[in-house]
Design an enzyme around this catalytic site. Structure first.
Site, PDB file in Angstrom:
ATOM      1  N   ASN A  45      24.296  -9.196  95.129  1.00 58.65           N
ATOM      2  CA  ASN A  45      24.847  -8.260  96.114  1.00 58.65           C
ATOM      3  C   ASN A  45      25.890  -7.364  95.452  1.00 58.65           C
ATOM      4  O   ASN A  45      26.636  -7.795  94.558  1.00 58.65           O
ATOM      5  CB  ASN A  45      25.411  -8.982  97.349  1.00 58.65           C
ATOM      6  CG  ASN A  45      26.457 -10.031  97.047  1.00 58.65           C
ATOM      7  OD1 ASN A  45      26.472 -10.632  95.990  1.00 58.65           O
ATOM      8  ND2 ASN A  45      27.346 -10.261  97.994  1.00 58.65           N
ATOM      9  N   GLU A  47      28.795  -4.765  96.625  1.00 56.59           N
ATOM     10  CA  GLU A  47      29.554  -4.270  97.783  1.00 56.59           C
ATOM     11  C   GLU A  47      30.236  -2.935  97.479  1.00 56.59           C
ATOM     12  O   GLU A  47      30.204  -2.430  96.350  1.00 56.59           O
ATOM     13  CB  GLU A  47      30.570  -5.335  98.212  1.00 56.59           C
ATOM     14  CG  GLU A  47      29.867  -6.614  98.637  1.00 56.59           C
ATOM     15  CD  GLU A  47      30.776  -7.626  99.303  1.00 56.59           C
ATOM     16  OE1 GLU A  47      32.015  -7.529  99.167  1.00 56.59           O
ATOM     17  OE2 GLU A  47      30.227  -8.514  99.978  1.00 56.59           O
ATOM     18  N   CYS A  56      22.368  -5.877  99.558  1.00 53.24           N
ATOM     19  CA  CYS A  56      22.172  -7.325  99.427  1.00 53.24           C
ATOM     20  C   CYS A  56      21.448  -7.655  98.114  1.00 53.24           C
ATOM     21  O   CYS A  56      20.720  -6.817  97.563  1.00 53.24           O
ATOM     22  CB  CYS A  56      21.314  -7.847 100.571  1.00 53.24           C
ATOM     23  SG  CYS A  56      22.118  -7.842 102.178  1.00 53.24           S
ATOM     24  N   GLU A  58      18.857  -9.530  97.657  1.00 51.96           N
ATOM     25  CA  GLU A  58      17.396  -9.476  97.789  1.00 51.96           C
ATOM     26  C   GLU A  58      16.888  -8.043  97.629  1.00 51.96           C
ATOM     27  O   GLU A  58      15.890  -7.785  96.957  1.00 51.96           O
ATOM     28  CB  GLU A  58      16.956  -9.993  99.170  1.00 51.96           C
ATOM     29  CG  GLU A  58      17.329 -11.435  99.448  1.00 51.96           C
ATOM     30  CD  GLU A  58      18.695 -11.585 100.117  1.00 51.96           C
ATOM     31  OE1 GLU A  58      19.632 -10.833  99.751  1.00 51.96           O
ATOM     32  OE2 GLU A  58      18.830 -12.442 100.998  1.00 51.96           O
ATOM     33  N   CYS A  93      19.058 -11.620 105.331  1.00 52.38           N
ATOM     34  CA  CYS A  93      19.417 -10.863 106.539  1.00 52.38           C
ATOM     35  C   CYS A  93      18.190 -10.123 107.073  1.00 52.38           C
ATOM     36  O   CYS A  93      17.159 -10.012 106.393  1.00 52.38           O
ATOM     37  CB  CYS A  93      20.553  -9.880 106.237  1.00 52.38           C
ATOM     38  SG  CYS A  93      20.015  -8.364 105.427  1.00 52.38           S
ATOM     39  N   CYS A  96      16.824  -7.175 104.904  1.00 48.69           N
ATOM     40  CA  CYS A  96      16.077  -7.633 103.717  1.00 48.69           C
ATOM     41  C   CYS A  96      14.703  -8.180 104.101  1.00 48.69           C
ATOM     42  O   CYS A  96      13.732  -7.976 103.384  1.00 48.69           O
ATOM     43  CB  CYS A  96      16.888  -8.673 102.951  1.00 48.69           C
ATOM     44  SG  CYS A  96      18.320  -7.957 102.120  1.00 48.69           S
TER      45      CYS A  96
HETATM   46  N1  THU Z   1      24.263 -10.622 101.604  1.00 49.05           N
HETATM   47  C1  THU Z   1      23.203 -10.689 100.743  1.00 49.05           C
HETATM   48  O1  THU Z   1      23.326 -10.348  99.556  1.00 49.05           O
HETATM   49  N2  THU Z   1      22.015 -11.139 101.216  1.00 49.05           N
HETATM   50  C2  THU Z   1      21.799 -11.506 102.513  1.00 49.05           C
HETATM   51  O2  THU Z   1      20.666 -11.702 102.901  1.00 49.05           O
HETATM   52  C3  THU Z   1      22.937 -11.682 103.415  1.00 49.05           C
HETATM   53  C4  THU Z   1      24.179 -10.984 103.001  1.00 49.05           C
HETATM   54  C5  THU Z   1      25.543 -10.122 101.113  1.00 49.05           C
HETATM   55  C6  THU Z   1      25.955  -8.801 101.673  1.00 49.05           C
HETATM   56  C7  THU Z   1      27.457  -8.861 101.539  1.00 49.05           C
HETATM   57  O3  THU Z   1      27.798  -8.433 100.232  1.00 49.05           O
HETATM   58  C8  THU Z   1      27.784 -10.321 101.669  1.00 49.05           C
HETATM   59  O4  THU Z   1      26.575 -11.017 101.450  1.00 49.05           O
HETATM   60  C9  THU Z   1      28.360 -10.717 103.005  1.00 49.05           C
HETATM   61  O5  THU Z   1      27.574 -10.284 104.043  1.00 49.05           O
END
Ligand code: THU
Length: 150
Positions: A45, A47, A56, A58, A93, A96
């Protein structure tokens, strides 16, 4: 997917998690995507101070793979947990899941969420995203004998 492939995929996801850029949530995620040709694309991920542009793990893995010409995928492994906290099962999520749906057959694509190489849950994409909307809806080449089209 063989047991060896799954083990390798989980290892690659754990490695990718080390690169997680998550200074805002502190939630660190790694993913590894297995292509039909055996190649693996990893992602973490990423940010952003403006929050919305966050990507994310994925989707990072999918976009890396698709942008390198890959279109056929077997499985993805995901590892995620708050920094410094015990590992947990991190399911993808909704956004994704929809990106997976764009490129994968929901009945065959496997989603593995793992704590370590021996501790994981495995689901078909169709279990995580039932009654889904996909490319064939837009292209209109799916059999129209289904209630969802009425
Ligand atoms: N996140 C992911 O990388 N994958 C997911 O399927 C759920 C959320 C990340 C996004 C963000 O950087 C952190 O987790 C918190 O939501």
């Amino acid at each position: 997917m063989t047991e060896n492939e799954r083990t390798r995929l989980i290892k690659e996801a754990l490695r990718a998690r080390e690169f997680s850029y998550s200074p805002y949530s502190g939630y660190r995620v790694g993913a590894a995507l297995l292509c039909e040709d055996g190649r693996i694309y990893a992602g973490c991920n990423v940010e952003n101070a403006a929050y919305t542009p966050t990507n994310c793990a994925e989707r990072t893995a999918f976009f890396k793979a698709v942008s390198e010409g890959e279109r056929r995928f077997k499985a993805i492994a995901i590892v995620g947990s708050p920094a410094g906290k015990p590992s947990q099962y991190a399911f993808p999520c909704g956004v994704c899941r929809q990106v997976m749906r764009e490129f994968c057959d929901p009945e065959n694509f496997l989603v593995v969420t793992a704590i370590d190489e021996n501790t994981y849950k495995q689901r078909r994409l169709s279990e995580l995203l039932p009654d889904s909307f996909g490319p064939e809806n837009v292209k209109g080449d799916k059999e129209k004998d289904d209630d969802s089209f009425l």
